[in-house]
Design a protein around this motif. Structure first.
Motif, PDB file in Angstrom:
ATOM      1  N   ASP A   9       0.827  -1.212   0.000  1.00 21.05           N
ATOM      2  CA  ASP A   9       0.000   0.000   0.000  1.00 21.05           C
ATOM      3  C   ASP A   9       0.857   1.256   0.000  1.00 21.05           C
ATOM      4  O   ASP A   9       0.549   2.235  -0.671  1.00 21.05           O
ATOM      5  CB  ASP A   9      -0.917   0.016   1.233  1.00 21.05           C
ATOM      6  N   LYS A  32       0.797   4.160  -2.749  1.00 22.69           N
ATOM      7  CA  LYS A  32       0.452   5.550  -2.390  1.00 22.69           C
ATOM      8  C   LYS A  32       1.559   6.504  -2.793  1.00 22.69           C
ATOM      9  O   LYS A  32       1.305   7.642  -3.191  1.00 22.69           O
ATOM     10  CB  LYS A  32       0.214   5.654  -0.880  1.00 22.69           C
ATOM     11  N   PHE A  54       1.641   8.570  -5.987  1.00 19.22           N
ATOM     12  CA  PHE A  54       0.813   9.767  -6.178  1.00 19.22           C
ATOM     13  C   PHE A  54       1.259  10.936  -5.316  1.00 19.22           C
ATOM     14  O   PHE A  54       0.558  11.927  -5.196  1.00 19.22           O
ATOM     15  CB  PHE A  54      -0.656   9.432  -5.875  1.00 19.22           C
ATOM     16  N   ALA A  55       2.397  10.769  -4.662  1.00 17.06           N
ATOM     17  CA  ALA A  55       2.853  11.836  -3.763  1.00 17.06           C
ATOM     18  C   ALA A  55       3.831  12.737  -4.498  1.00 17.06           C
ATOM     19  O   ALA A  55       4.842  12.275  -5.020  1.00 17.06           O
ATOM     20  CB  ALA A  55       3.524  11.220  -2.549  1.00 17.06           C
ATOM     21  N   ASP A  56       3.508  14.006  -4.540  1.00 15.35           N
ATOM     22  CA  ASP A  56       4.417  14.967  -5.143  1.00 15.35           C
ATOM     23  C   ASP A  56       5.023  15.790  -4.012  1.00 15.35           C
ATOM     24  O   ASP A  56       4.331  16.587  -3.374  1.00 15.35           O
ATOM     25  CB  ASP A  56       3.629  15.865  -6.104  1.00 15.35           C
ATOM     26  N   TYR A  57       6.303  15.529  -3.746  1.00 13.10           N
ATOM     27  CA  TYR A  57       6.942  16.194  -2.609  1.00 13.10           C
ATOM     28  C   TYR A  57       7.466  17.583  -2.965  1.00 13.10           C
ATOM     29  O   TYR A  57       7.992  18.273  -2.115  1.00 13.10           O
ATOM     30  CB  TYR A  57       8.081  15.323  -2.068  1.00 13.10           C
ATOM     31  N   ILE A  81       5.600  20.651  -1.154  1.00 13.42           N
ATOM     32  CA  ILE A  81       5.685  20.780   0.305  1.00 13.42           C
ATOM     33  C   ILE A  81       6.779  21.776   0.735  1.00 13.42           C
ATOM     34  O   ILE A  81       6.681  22.409   1.789  1.00 13.42           O
ATOM     35  CB  ILE A  81       5.901  19.367   0.922  1.00 13.42           C
ATOM     36  N   SER A 134       5.047  25.323   0.012  1.00  9.56           N
ATOM     37  CA  SER A 134       3.641  25.583   0.331  1.00  9.56           C
ATOM     38  C   SER A 134       3.466  26.265   1.692  1.00  9.56           C
ATOM     39  O   SER A 134       4.066  25.843   2.686  1.00  9.56           O
ATOM     40  CB  SER A 134       2.857  24.276   0.316  1.00  9.56           C
ATOM     41  N   ILE A 176       0.971  26.012   3.378  1.00 11.63           N
ATOM     42  CA  ILE A 176       0.118  25.128   4.188  1.00 11.63           C
ATOM     43  C   ILE A 176       0.933  24.067   4.934  1.00 11.63           C
ATOM     44  O   ILE A 176       0.513  23.577   5.967  1.00 11.63           O
ATOM     45  CB  ILE A 176      -0.969  24.503   3.280  1.00 11.63           C
ATOM     46  N   ARG A 185       4.782  14.230   5.560  1.00 13.13           N
ATOM     47  CA  ARG A 185       3.602  13.840   4.774  1.00 13.13           C
ATOM     48  C   ARG A 185       2.512  13.135   5.601  1.00 13.13           C
ATOM     49  O   ARG A 185       1.347  13.525   5.515  1.00 13.13           O
ATOM     50  CB  ARG A 185       4.039  12.962   3.601  1.00 13.13           C
ATOM     51  N   MET A 208       0.308  15.410   7.366  1.00 17.55           N
ATOM     52  CA  MET A 208      -0.556  16.230   6.520  1.00 17.55           C
ATOM     53  C   MET A 208      -1.669  15.434   5.856  1.00 17.55           C
ATOM     54  O   MET A 208      -2.663  16.000   5.443  1.00 17.55           O
ATOM     55  CB  MET A 208       0.278  16.893   5.417  1.00 17.55           C
ATOM     56  N   GLU A 209      -1.458  14.114   5.758  1.00 14.52           N
ATOM     57  CA  GLU A 209      -2.382  13.318   4.948  1.00 14.52           C
ATOM     58  C   GLU A 209      -3.622  12.848   5.691  1.00 14.52           C
ATOM     59  O   GLU A 209      -4.699  12.762   5.103  1.00 14.52           O
ATOM     60  CB  GLU A 209      -1.635  12.097   4.408  1.00 14.52           C
ATOM     61  N   GLU A 210      -3.437  12.544   6.952  1.00 12.14           N
ATOM     62  CA  GLU A 210      -4.535  11.910   7.688  1.00 12.14           C
ATOM     63  C   GLU A 210      -5.712  12.866   7.870  1.00 12.14           C
ATOM     64  O   GLU A 210      -5.518  14.044   8.151  1.00 12.14           O
ATOM     65  CB  GLU A 210      -4.010  11.436   9.055  1.00 12.14           C
ATOM     66  N   THR A 211      -6.919  12.330   7.715  1.00  9.59           N
ATOM     67  CA  THR A 211      -8.093  13.194   7.848  1.00  9.59           C
ATOM     68  C   THR A 211      -8.943  12.848   9.067  1.00  9.59           C
ATOM     69  O   THR A 211      -9.485  13.727   9.715  1.00  9.59           O
ATOM     70  CB  THR A 211      -8.978  13.100   6.587  1.00  9.59           C
ATOM     71  N   ASN A 212      -9.069  11.574   9.352  1.00  7.37           N
ATOM     72  CA  ASN A 212      -9.992  11.188  10.426  1.00  7.37           C
ATOM     73  C   ASN A 212      -9.318  10.995  11.771  1.00  7.37           C
ATOM     74  O   ASN A 212      -9.973  10.943  12.795  1.00  7.37           O
ATOM     75  CB  ASN A 212     -10.719   9.894  10.053  1.00  7.37           C
TER      76      ASN A 212
END
Lengths: 486, 525
Positions: free
Chosen positions: A41, A45, A48-51, A54, A57, A59, A189, A192-196
């Motif tokens: 996994d 993943k 699709f990560a464009d570093y 970062i 940014s 953000i 990363r 920054m990625e986790e949402t829940n």
């Protein structure tokens, strides 16, 4: 009567060893499968990560790199330069001179044109006194802050850095580690990625730099170390990082991220009171305390893990130093488990209490004891004539095969995921190491682990009764009266 | 040496235990067997027995019986001591006939002793050779042959498989076999995978070498229109038909075209897109959107985005609220990038929280397209998803949309503290002096985080009221970090008020903070 009891104990021990052996096999098979899934996994993943974004940014979160230094005068300037040249937008480097007896501070002052400032130091986390905070007049070194403090050990030095850090993420590293230039971007990363769930910490892989070529802060050519102990540690690190931690990360059960390269959320670290300086396993203890706090507050959280090769270090190749390191690791494990014994099989703490803690108690902490009792048990069986060669050799072969399987799996794993060791000679040496390790190195590791237990019992290093009693709540560490470091 | 001693000790311990066990085996462990053993021995020096009747009253006949000589005690009636164990059965007969509850006690040297202790005493006597054990004469009265005829024949050696009869061995073998099978399959699978990966890697390199030359020729030799008008036979001269039939070859071709597209500009970009379509590679991207594997869908979205396949947008929109993080992210990025009129409603209606990573990617695209497209950012303020609203506020700040401050002001009083903090950041960045009232309100908030954010904003766009509030806060604040923050804001806002508040203040904490703020070396932290 006496004889009956004696033979009853032998029977029970036999049963325990049988169950343990099967559990070890089952658990390692599960770990292998989990780590394979997690690695698959992760690699998917990563496509699709464009570093690139970062770095610039607005953000992306800021990172405070904390690097304690004790008598590092020889390489401190190069190490600091290497840290200052990392590719990231918002970061600061805080070097903490932990009362070095050599010229560490003088070299830093001289090279980076440092001056003592009027920094208003607030020991929100109790630490040894700070003698001065230095910054450079030269704008090229504007990211650098040097703290000079009285000696208090690594955890105390990191706590000082935590008190001063300005940015959201703390990167706690060993100053002599070699970091890849994109290490911060990659480690940030998961935050920054986790949402829940809230990502509270992220661990990384530590690569072994012995005998490798290093250029511009990155290992360019991988070679396995010359010594057996060095090679053994290559395999061991593969097993620990690529297999173990990936698997634990899959089920969100990570209890340890390496103290040499770990990223933490600053607000949470401050909330739980920072590192506990009176344990030798401060890295593991902090993670367990942070997780415990989150569980007690019922906040969904995660400890992330990045398997990319981003940090390298020289591992000890002498038996004397390695034995001390393993002894310290064992004491650190025992102390952490003691401090947080409330977690043990406590469903309130979820996976941490029901799976991770028992695993560490049985298969990490008690492993040397169980293995030694196993040897004694076999000898007693031999003397009393109850020894069954069939069972013995069956179990022995099974455990040896397990060792071969786990080690070869982790080497193959590295080859599939990263393929750093390209030289076939190196691979052959690693395979030979896998074959002989259970007979040549493993007994020593068991012995050093046992010595760790003895030293813990003797009270070496730890905070005596505190460690035995344990924390009643994760936040208890904040309320401890500071004691002098022995 | 110490080790040797240890091993010798273990050996001796086991040997003694073994010997003891051998001696003790002569004496039965159960109480009935033990009694029978004693009966066989008749008299044993030092060992005697007596009976105890637990009842409160017994018959006069028994009380006066000279055989027992019972005496009354607190715990019942105790008989005299007997030394001949051979008479036990005969002596207890009377007690049995009277249906009395009695107990047999053993005595070693006239001290009441348990069965275990008596047994241990006897085993010591046997071990030291002081006691010769008597065995029951088991000689049959009939001859052996006639006795044997009553016993059915059983072979002395049962030639049954030990493997099956021993269930433990069976389980161990089963587990080992299971383990070996799993272990071998895992290793084989890994080796197979490694070999496959190596093979694919090698093929990819070979294909890439085959692709780069014709691709470069096409790019430099043909115009975009010429590429569009090319027939398949012409194309096959560059990319052989049999190669184009191979999925891996097409994959490498897609990767190579997308890689070049990222690096190139102007006409070359257009030509690459024309080649992509001419080779029907866009169909592969579209097909992958229907895949059940999330990474294929996400990869298809990346390809659509990179190659500007506008016609695929309706299909992309379907994935904008996908439960998979990566699909969702790529779909939104594609929609932002390719939609002619960027209608942000698809983003507003997202139900999943927006991560910082997604915000970062969307911000990059929005920054890029903002000059070409009219972005109605205010749509995002109406989202039911708080993370989308916060992202909207951030966009106002990053894109410098001063025109939207009015929208923010209209809602700032009703939003959560977290959103207020973000709005304060926007006001501070854009220098929204007209919103100082909101800043001052937030300064008075009991939420420490909000009041700190307001103080920071006040430092740059506050007024005299802000300074008054800050002075009040500084006077009562006990937390070092917050006090530092307030003093710094006051310093930024009004140096005179800062001087007034700190120069004569005797508190050590305030003096230290003052020195810190005034230190030029710490200005760029």
């Amino acid at each position: 009567m006496y004889s009956f009891l004696f033979f009853l104990i032998l029977e029970i021990l036999g049963l325990i060893f049988l169950i343990l052996s099967f559990s070890v096999i089952l658990i390692y098979l599960i770990l292998m499968i989990l780590s394979a899934l997690e690695m698959r996994d992760y690699l998917r993943k990563n496509r699709f990560a464009d570093y690139g974004d970062i770095i610039t940014s607005p953000i992306a979160p800021g990172v405070s790199i904390l690097a304690p230094a004790y008598n590092e005068g020889q390489n401190i300037v190069q190490n600091a330069q290497s840290l200052l040249s990392l590719h990231y937008g918002k970061f600061e480097v805080i070097l903490i001179n932990d009362g070095s007896k050599d010229d560490t501070l003088e070299k830093l002052i001289h090279f980076f044109e440092l001056e003592k400032t009027n920094y208003a130091y607030n020991p929100e986390i109790e630490t040894k006194p700070v003698r001065g905070v230095y910054r450079s007049k030269n704008m090229s070194f504007r990211r650098l802050t040097v703290i000079d403090k009285e000696n208090g050990g690594k955890a105390d030095a990191l706590n000082t850095g935590i008190n001063i850090a300005e940015l959201e993420i703390l990167a706690c590293i060993d100053v002599d580690c070699i970091l890849s230039s994109d290490s911060i971007s990659r480690m940030v990363r998961p935050f920054m990625e986790e949402t829940n769930r809230k990502v509270i910490a992220v661990g990384g892989v530590i690569g072994i730099a012995n005998n490798c070529d290093v250029q511009d802060g990155t290992v360019t050519t991988y070679r396995i170390p010359e010594s057996l102990l060095g090679r053994f540690q290559v395999i061991e690190y593969f097993r620990a990082f690529l297999m173990g931690r990936m698997a634990w990360s899959r089920i969100n059960g990570l209890m340890l991220i390496s103290g040499a390269f770990g990223f933490f959320r600053k607000d949470l670290v401050r909330k739980v009171g920072g590192y506990f300086p009176k344990t030798v396993g401060e890295d593991m203890e902090l993670i367990v305390r942070m997780r415990r706090y989150m569980e007690e507050q019922k906040i969904p959280h995660k400890v992330g893990f990045v398997p990319d090769p981003l940090c390298w270090t020289e591992v000890p190749e002498s038996e004397e130093i390695l034995s001390k390191q393993r002894n310290r690791w064992m004491r650190g494990t025992i102390e952490t488990l003691q401090l947080h014994q409330v977690l043990r099989l406590n469903p309130k703490y979820g996976i941490l209490g029901m799976i991770s803690y028992p695993f560490w108690s049985i298969f990490e902490k008690s492993a040397p004891i169980l293995e030694s009792v196993g040897v004694l048990y076999t000898l007693v069986l031999l003397v009393t004539g109850d020894f069954s060669a069939v069972y013995f050799f069956a179990l022995l072969v099974m455990m040896y095969l397990l060792s071969l399987l786990v080690s070869s799996f982790s080497v193959l794993y590295e080859q599939i995921a990263f393929n750093n060791y390209k030289d076939k000679k190196d691979l052959r040496k690693l395979i030979w190491m896998i074959i002989i390790e259970p007979f040549v190195i493993h007994p020593k590791i068991v012995l050093w682990g046992l010595q760790g237990h003895f030293d813990f019992i003797k009270g070496k290093g730890g905070w005596g009764s505190m460690i035995r009693t344990g924390f009643k709540k994760a936040e208890d560490k904040k309320n401890l009266t500071p004691q002098s470091t022995s | 040496m110490k080790r040797k001693v240890r091993w010798i000790a273990i050996g001796l311990f086991s040997l003694i235990t073994g010997l003891t066990r051998a001696q003790e085996n002569l004496i039965p462990e159960d109480s009935i067997g033990f009694r029978d053993f004693l009966i066989l021995q008749n008299e044993i020096p030092g060992v005697s027995y007596r009976f105890q009747i637990k009842e409160k009253l017994i018959s006069d006949r028994l009380l006066t019986d000279s055989l027992y000589l019972f005496s009354k005690t607190d715990s019942g009636f105790l008989s005299k001591l007997f030394s001949d164990f051979g008479q036990i059965r005969q002596i207890e007969m009377s007690l049995l006939n009277d249906s009395l509850q009695y107990k047999l006690h053993y005595l070693v040297f006239s001290e009441v002793s348990s069965v275990a202790a008596t047994r241990e005493y006897l085993s010591n006597r046997i071990q030291s050779g002081d006691l010769l054990v008597q065995f029951e004469d088991v000689a049959p009265s009939d001859d052996l042959v006639s006795l044997a005829s009553y016993v059915p024949y059983l072979p002395m050696q049962r030639f049954k498989l030990r493997f099956i009869s021993d269930y433990k061995l069976f389980i161990v073998t089963g587990v080992i076999s299971f383990f070996l099978i799993i272990a071998t399959s895992m290793i084989v699978a890994m080796i197979f995978m490694k070999a496959k990966i190596n093979k694919v890697e090698k093929l990819r390199k070979d294909y890439d070498r085959l692709i780069i030359d014709p691709l470069t020729s096409l790019l430099f030799e043909k115009e975009k229109e010429e590429i569009e008008l090319m027939k398949f036979d012409d194309i096959y001269q560059y990319f052989p038909e049999e190669m184009l039939a191979k999925p891996l070859y097409k994959d490498v071709l897609i990767d190579r075209i997308i890689g070049l597209n990222k690096k190139m500009k102007g006409d070359f970009k257009e030509k690459l897109k024309a080649i992509f379509k001419k080779l029907s590679l866009d169909k592969i991207s579209l097909i992958s959107l229907s895949s059940s594997e999330w990474d294929k869908v996400a990869m298809g979205l990346v390809q659509i985005n990179e190659m500007d396949l506008v016609e695929a947008l309706p299909k992309v929109k379907v994935h904008a609220n996908s439960s998979n993080f990566h699909i969702r992210s790529q779909a939104v990025a594609t929609l932002l990038n390719l939609s002619e009129k960027v209608d942000l409603t698809f983003l507003r209606d997202q139900t999943f929280p927006l991560s910082l990573w997604q915000q970062m990617n969307y911000l990059r695209i929005i920054r890029f397209v903002r000059h070409q497209k009219d972005l109605k950012l205010q749509i995002l303020f109406d989202s039911k998803n708080p993370s989308i609203r916060i992202f909207g506020y951030k966009l106002v700040s990053v894109l410098g949309r001063v025109d939207l401050i009015e929208h923010l002001a209209a809602r700032s009083g009703e939003v959560s503290d977290e959103e207020k903090i973000e709005i304060l950041e926007v006001y501070s960045t854009l220098g929204a002096h007209m919103e100082v009232g909101f800043i001052n309100d937030c300064l008075k908030s009991e939420n420490a985080e909000l009041s700190m954010a307001a103080a920071k904003a006040a430092g740059s766009i506050g007024d005299s009221v802000s300074a008054d509030i800050l002075v009040g806060l500084i006077a009562v604040e006990t937390d070092f970090r917050r006090k530092h923050g307030f003093l710094k804001s006051l310093y930024d806002l009004d140096r005179d008020r800062f001087e007034l508040a700190t120069s004569t203040n005797p508190e050590t904490e305030t003096i230290e903070i003052r020195k810190h703020i005034l230190d030029p070396m710490l200005q760029h932290v």
